[in-house]
Motif scaffolding. Structure first.
Motif, PDB file in Angstrom:
ATOM      1  N   SER A 169       0.835  -1.204   0.000  1.00 23.63           N
ATOM      2  CA  SER A 169       0.000   0.000   0.000  1.00 23.63           C
ATOM      3  C   SER A 169       0.868   1.251   0.000  1.00 23.63           C
ATOM      4  N   THR A 170       1.911   1.251   0.839  1.00 22.56           N
ATOM      5  CA  THR A 170       2.810   2.403   0.906  1.00 22.56           C
ATOM      6  C   THR A 170       3.546   2.602  -0.417  1.00 22.56           C
ATOM      7  N   LYS A 171       4.010   1.514  -0.994  1.00 28.20           N
ATOM      8  CA  LYS A 171       4.706   1.589  -2.282  1.00 28.20           C
ATOM      9  C   LYS A 171       3.803   2.178  -3.360  1.00 28.20           C
ATOM     10  N   GLN A 172       2.553   1.748  -3.369  1.00 31.58           N
ATOM     11  CA  GLN A 172       1.605   2.259  -4.349  1.00 31.58           C
ATOM     12  C   GLN A 172       1.331   3.745  -4.125  1.00 31.58           C
ATOM     13  N   PHE A 173       1.197   4.150  -2.854  1.00 31.65           N
ATOM     14  CA  PHE A 173       0.914   5.548  -2.548  1.00 31.65           C
ATOM     15  C   PHE A 173       2.022   6.460  -3.060  1.00 31.65           C
ATOM     16  N   PHE A 174       3.289   6.037  -2.893  1.00 29.60           N
ATOM     17  CA  PHE A 174       4.418   6.888  -3.277  1.00 29.60           C
ATOM     18  C   PHE A 174       4.917   6.613  -4.704  1.00 29.60           C
ATOM     19  N   ALA A 175       4.180   5.821  -5.455  1.00 34.05           N
ATOM     20  CA  ALA A 175       4.619   5.503  -6.819  1.00 34.05           C
ATOM     21  C   ALA A 175       4.754   6.759  -7.670  1.00 34.05           C
ATOM     22  N   ASN A 176       3.876   7.728  -7.458  1.00 35.22           N
ATOM     23  CA  ASN A 176       3.897   8.955  -8.254  1.00 35.22           C
ATOM     24  C   ASN A 176       4.024  10.212  -7.407  1.00 35.22           C
ATOM     25  N   LYS A 177       4.416  10.053  -6.133  1.00 35.52           N
ATOM     26  CA  LYS A 177       4.520  11.198  -5.232  1.00 35.52           C
ATOM     27  C   LYS A 177       5.847  11.160  -4.477  1.00 35.52           C
ATOM     28  N   LEU A 178       6.409  12.336  -4.223  1.00 32.55           N
ATOM     29  CA  LEU A 178       7.648  12.405  -3.459  1.00 32.55           C
ATOM     30  C   LEU A 178       7.396  12.398  -1.956  1.00 32.55           C
ATOM     31  N   ASN A 179       6.212  12.867  -1.526  1.00 30.24           N
ATOM     32  CA  ASN A 179       5.912  12.901  -0.104  1.00 30.24           C
ATOM     33  C   ASN A 179       4.402  12.810   0.099  1.00 30.24           C
ATOM     34  N   SER A 180       3.987  12.661   1.341  1.00 32.81           N
ATOM     35  CA  SER A 180       2.564  12.472   1.634  1.00 32.81           C
ATOM     36  C   SER A 180       1.882  13.748   2.110  1.00 32.81           C
ATOM     37  N   SER A 181       2.591  14.873   2.089  1.00 32.58           N
ATOM     38  CA  SER A 181       2.024  16.116   2.609  1.00 32.58           C
ATOM     39  C   SER A 181       0.936  16.655   1.680  1.00 32.58           C
ATOM     40  N   THR A 182      -0.233  16.894   2.234  1.00 33.28           N
ATOM     41  CA  THR A 182      -1.333  17.514   1.496  1.00 33.28           C
ATOM     42  C   THR A 182      -1.918  18.609   2.392  1.00 33.28           C
ATOM     43  N   TRP A 183      -1.207  19.721   2.490  1.00 36.51           N
ATOM     44  CA  TRP A 183      -1.592  20.799   3.384  1.00 36.51           C
ATOM     45  C   TRP A 183      -2.935  21.385   2.949  1.00 36.51           C
ATOM     46  N   HIS A 184      -3.867  21.497   3.899  1.00 41.40           N
ATOM     47  CA  HIS A 184      -5.184  22.024   3.574  1.00 41.40           C
ATOM     48  C   HIS A 184      -5.894  22.483   4.845  1.00 41.40           C
ATOM     49  N   SER A 185      -6.901  23.297   4.667  1.00 40.04           N
ATOM     50  CA  SER A 185      -7.893  23.581   5.689  1.00 40.04           C
ATOM     51  C   SER A 185      -9.173  22.905   5.228  1.00 40.04           C
ATOM     52  N   ASP A 186      -9.904  22.305   6.143  1.00 38.19           N
ATOM     53  CA  ASP A 186     -11.026  21.452   5.764  1.00 38.19           C
ATOM     54  C   ASP A 186     -12.126  22.216   5.032  1.00 38.19           C
ATOM     55  N   ILE A 187     -12.620  21.604   3.975  1.00 37.79           N
ATOM     56  CA  ILE A 187     -13.840  21.971   3.252  1.00 37.79           C
ATOM     57  C   ILE A 187     -13.997  23.482   3.062  1.00 37.79           C
ATOM     58  N   THR A 188     -12.946  24.153   2.617  1.00 32.51           N
ATOM     59  CA  THR A 188     -13.031  25.608   2.456  1.00 32.51           C
ATOM     60  C   THR A 188     -13.902  26.012   1.278  1.00 32.51           C
ATOM     61  N   TYR A 189     -14.443  25.031   0.549  1.00 34.57           N
ATOM     62  CA  TYR A 189     -15.381  25.347  -0.526  1.00 34.57           C
ATOM     63  C   TYR A 189     -16.769  25.694   0.017  1.00 34.57           C
ATOM     64  N   GLU A 190     -17.039  25.437   1.289  1.00 39.99           N
ATOM     65  CA  GLU A 190     -18.337  25.807   1.854  1.00 39.99           C
ATOM     66  C   GLU A 190     -18.449  27.327   1.948  1.00 39.99           C
ATOM     67  N   THR A 191     -19.687  27.830   1.893  1.00 40.63           N
ATOM     68  CA  THR A 191     -19.888  29.274   2.016  1.00 40.63           C
ATOM     69  C   THR A 191     -19.450  29.753   3.391  1.00 40.63           C
ATOM     70  N   GLN A 192     -19.853  29.027   4.437  1.00 37.47           N
ATOM     71  CA  GLN A 192     -19.378  29.303   5.794  1.00 37.47           C
ATOM     72  C   GLN A 192     -18.537  28.114   6.227  1.00 37.47           C
ATOM     73  N   THR A 193     -17.284  28.383   6.487  1.00 38.98           N
ATOM     74  CA  THR A 193     -16.281  27.344   6.635  1.00 38.98           C
ATOM     75  C   THR A 193     -16.066  26.984   8.105  1.00 38.98           C
ATOM     76  N   PRO A 194     -15.318  25.921   8.401  1.00 42.53           N
ATOM     77  CA  PRO A 194     -15.194  25.446   9.787  1.00 42.53           C
ATOM     78  C   PRO A 194     -14.463  26.402  10.715  1.00 42.53           C
ATOM     79  N   GLY A 195     -14.854  26.334  11.981  1.00 42.72           N
ATOM     80  CA  GLY A 195     -14.121  26.981  13.062  1.00 42.72           C
ATOM     81  C   GLY A 195     -13.540  25.887  13.947  1.00 42.72           C
TER      82      GLY A 195
END
Length: 397
Positions: A169-195
């Protein structure tokens, strides 16, 4: 009916089975690894497009009512606190979140907003009923229903993380990626976003830490000239790619796709500070700029934020840890750093806060009625050329 196997969305990268016509489950093999089977994720096909996105509402932030001394929250003599960095993150033992009084919850809201993220040890949250957990969260705001993620059957307000390791599973995950970082704030597509957001671990082992990064510091690091350049710009945040990915991988869409227009620089009404409000996950383009200009500026900001690791903490988990953070000022990422066949099983409870705004003046003037008028003409706004958008929204008399 025989079992039908389909892939689930990559946020739960496991095989699924369909034992009856209206539910997807994870595989029986994976289910057997779970120590808390009542929390196993499901996808109810009857929920396809069943829910609507939230109508505009006025949010009451409980942080306004918190005591900055935190005397109520820390009243017990056994409470121990430890700052994880001078500005960001606190670790606490001796406070049981499930037992907080309303006054203590107000203190909690203010503490989370001031420290960004608070890590609570020795928690019994996962042993509470689903209804008790949801009622706990409703104190801070309406509960978000995720459009695509797995949920405990019948409880769409609880977002489940279920990730299994393994060398293949790990090998497959990194097959096309250099790292696992996916920096984000949750669901910012909502009109009113999380607190206020709560993340409770159900089952884990060493590894799989969650990293957090402070976008207030990221904004303050920019030069005054650059701050002036980007203050007031508007960014489109979209759920389209997430929804498409879920459907392509056998998932569901509980709500219609949504595009929202948010300020690039967001004002925090409790802290009275500004933060960068963009992330690779959902920020798509800056309105009023041409494609190449928007892409260049977004890529610069993404790179700046994601390399600002001196404004960062790394929260380590055990199966009695609950972390509460402020999604308005923080980005976060999971860490895929284990390759044995152990499970990371957790849940997230997300409360919605105010509509993202750019300034204190805008915050004070905002009303649900005016917001509804803006939403009614959103498609027209999104169709404007950069020159037209400039004339209508950016140009100063």
């Amino acid at each position: 009916m025989g079992l039908q196997v389909k892939e689930l969305p990559k946020q739960t990268p496991l095989e699924s089975r369909k034992p009856r016509s209206d539910y997807y489950y994870i595989s029986e093999e994976s289910s057997k690894l779970a120590k808390h089977p009542e929390w196993i994720p499901t996808w109810d096909l009857n929920q396809e497009k069943r829910f609507e996105n939230w109508e505009p509402f006025r949010h009451t932030d409980r942080g306004y009512f918190g005591d900055p001394t935190f005397d109520s929250l820390f009243a017990d003599a056994d409470v121990k606190t430890r700052k994880l960095t001078p500005r960001l993150g606190t670790e606490i033992t001796g406070v049981q979140l499930s037992s907080l009084t309303p006054r203590q919850k107000d203190d909690l809201a203010l503490l989370v907003e001031q420290r960004g993220v608070v890590v609570f040890r020795e928690q019994d949250f996962k042993n509470q009923s689903f209804e008790d957990i949801k009622n706990w969260g409703k104190y801070f705001g309406p509960l978000h229903i995720h459009p695509t993620s797995g949920i405990p059957a019948g409880h769409p307000e609880l977002h489940i993380i279920f990730r299994r390791g393994g060398k293949e599973s790990t090998k497959q995950f990194f097959a096309n990626k250099l790292n696992s970082s996916t920096w984000h704030s949750d669901i910012t597509y909502e009109t009113q976003t999380p607190g206020v957001t709560l993340f409770g671990m159900l089952q884990t082992d060493v590894g799989g830490d969650t990293q957090f990064l402070d976008t207030i510091v990221a904004y303050e690091r920019l030069s005054p000239t650059f701050q002036k350049l980007i203050d007031g710009l508007k960014v489109v945040h979209s759920s389209r790619e997430q929804a498409l990915h879920a459907k392509e991988n056998g998932g569901i869409e509980r709500k219609p796709v949504i595009d929202s227009i948010h300020p690039l620089v967001r004002y925090h009404p409790v802290l009275k500070k500004k933060a960068l409000f963009v992330n690779r996950g959902f920020s798509r383009r800056i309105l009023g700029l041409k494609e190449e200009e928007s892409e260049a500026l977004l890529q610069f900001l993404f790179h700046h934020i994601e390399t600002c690791l001196d404004a960062h903490i790394r929260a380590q988990w055990d199966d009695k840890t609950v972390t509460v953070w402020d999604n308005r000022r923080l980005l976060h990422t999971a860490t895929i750093d284990w390759d044995d066949d152990t499970l990371r099983h957790a849940f997230r409870l997300t409360t919605l806060a105010e509509r993202p705004i750019a300034s204190e003046e805008e915050f004070n003037e905002w009303t649900p009625e005016a917001e509804k008028e803006e939403l009614d003409k959103k498609e027209e706004t999104l169709s404007l050329t950069p020159a037209e958008f400039y004339e209508k929204y950016y140009k100063k008399d």
